[in-house]
Design an enzyme around this catalytic site. Structure first.
Site, PDB file in Angstrom:
ATOM      1  N   GLY A  41       0.421  -5.290   1.013  1.00 53.80           N
ATOM      2  CA  GLY A  41      -0.835  -5.343   0.282  1.00 53.80           C
ATOM      3  C   GLY A  41      -0.780  -6.251  -0.923  1.00 53.80           C
ATOM      4  CG  ASP A  65      -3.347  -7.772   2.365  1.00 54.07           C
ATOM      5  OD1 ASP A  65      -3.516  -8.617   3.252  1.00 54.07           O
ATOM      6  OD2 ASP A  65      -2.881  -6.639   2.574  1.00 54.07           O
ATOM      7  CD  GLU A 115       0.556  -5.884   5.805  1.00 55.79           C
ATOM      8  OE1 GLU A 115      -0.140  -5.831   4.788  1.00 55.79           O
ATOM      9  OE2 GLU A 115       1.401  -6.795   6.015  1.00 55.79           O
ATOM     10  CG  ASP A 121      -6.128  -3.340   7.922  1.00 53.92           C
ATOM     11  OD1 ASP A 121      -5.564  -3.428   6.827  1.00 53.92           O
ATOM     12  OD2 ASP A 121      -6.339  -2.256   8.489  1.00 53.92           O
ATOM     13  CB  ILE A 143      -0.960   0.001   1.205  1.00 49.86           C
ATOM     14  CG1 ILE A 143      -2.048   1.070   1.023  1.00 49.86           C
ATOM     15  CG2 ILE A 143      -0.231   0.147   2.519  1.00 49.86           C
ATOM     16  CD1 ILE A 143      -3.220   0.910   1.979  1.00 49.86           C
TER      17      ILE A 143
END
Length: 276
Positions: free
Chosen positions: A126, A129, A149, A157, A70
């Site tokens: 990310g 993810d 993270e 999350d 991210i």
């Protein structure tokens, strides 16, 4: 595809192919995920899902990396925009923002068409993810992964902590998430995070395209049913899972696809299935 995106690029593998490439397209930023990406990505997946020409989607990254995580500017913006003097309202707004970001990743699972991750370069935070939500994962040998993270002071999350244990096992997922250590494509293969390794990006792209073409040539009803039943069955007992597939097949088993497949098998020819 006619849509224009700022953070993504879509192209068809070949004019007659049911395989479409969905590229994260911010190469100058290592394909870091901006706030805009989280709006465009589910929209692009929905467009591909509803396009009858699309059989399989290959998710990859433009430039030197799959995804560097991210965008830090996005994280900082979320941190600043959700703050207020009212702690309760700050928390409620932040929860809505997190759910919005989660929804963009979950859109991969909600897409009826199979999504295959083709990973090269960095796949960080990310990026992990995204790939854990994909249906199949392939990578180059020298790809670099990290559940990053905790090094940014946050708990992952967007889905890694929920999906990764089911892929590599609870203990291995715990170790990777707590240490945030980097690991190679070779170790990702040993962990079961990726299915097959390729020597470089060129062979990765060629090999994944061939696999995707093979899937796209199969019955679309059988393919989307297999994806949906497998995802749904993660949360069901054996009896519930068997009941779910019985209900699913009672609705779609008796189709022209079945007739085509049987006839093709008997006559030793390639079946031709209608678009979905």
């Amino acid at each position: 595809m006619e849509e224009n995106y700022r953070t993504l690029k879509i192209n068809q593998e070949s004019p007659d192919s049911g395989v479409f490439n969905l590229l994260i397209n911010r190469p100058s930023r290592g394909n870091a995920l901006s706030r805009e990406f989280f709006t465009e990505f589910p929209a692009a997946l929905s467009s591909l899902d509803h396009n009858p020409q699309v059989g399989v989607i290959i998710l990859s990254g433009a430039g030197n990396h799959f995804c560097s995580g991210i965008d830090l500017q996005t994280l900082n913006s979320i941190n600043q925009d959700t703050r207020s003097s009212d702690t309760g309202r700050t928390g409620e707004k932040l929860r809505r923002e997190i759910k919005f970001l989660q929804g963009a990743v979950t859109a991969i699972e909600e897409c009826r068409k199979p999504v295959i991750a083709a990973i090269h370069g960095a796949c960080i935070g990310g990026g992990v993810d995204l790939i854990t939500a994909c249906d199949i994962r392939y990578s180059t040998e020298n790809a670099l992964f990290s559940v990053k993270e905790v090094d940014l002071g946050i708990t992952a999350d967007l889905g890694s902590l929920q999906r990764l244990p089911g892929i590599v096992g609870f203990g291995k997922a715990m170790e990777l998430a707590l240490t945030a250590r980097s690991f190679s494509g070779l170790e990702a293969k040993e962990l079961g995070l990726v299915t097959t390794l390729f020597t470089d990006k060129q062979t990765l792209d060629k090999g994944v395209a061939q696999i995707a073409q093979g899937i796209a040539a199969k019955s679309p009803l059988a393919v989307i049913g297999t994806k949906r039943v497998l995802i749904k069955s993660r949360d069901l007992t054996m009896d519930q899972g068997l009941d779910y597939i019985a209900t699913w097949n009672s609705g779609v088993l008796l189709s022209d696809d079945l007739t085509q497949a049987i006839a093709a098998h008997l006559h030793k020819k390639k079946p031709l299935f209608a678009k979905l």
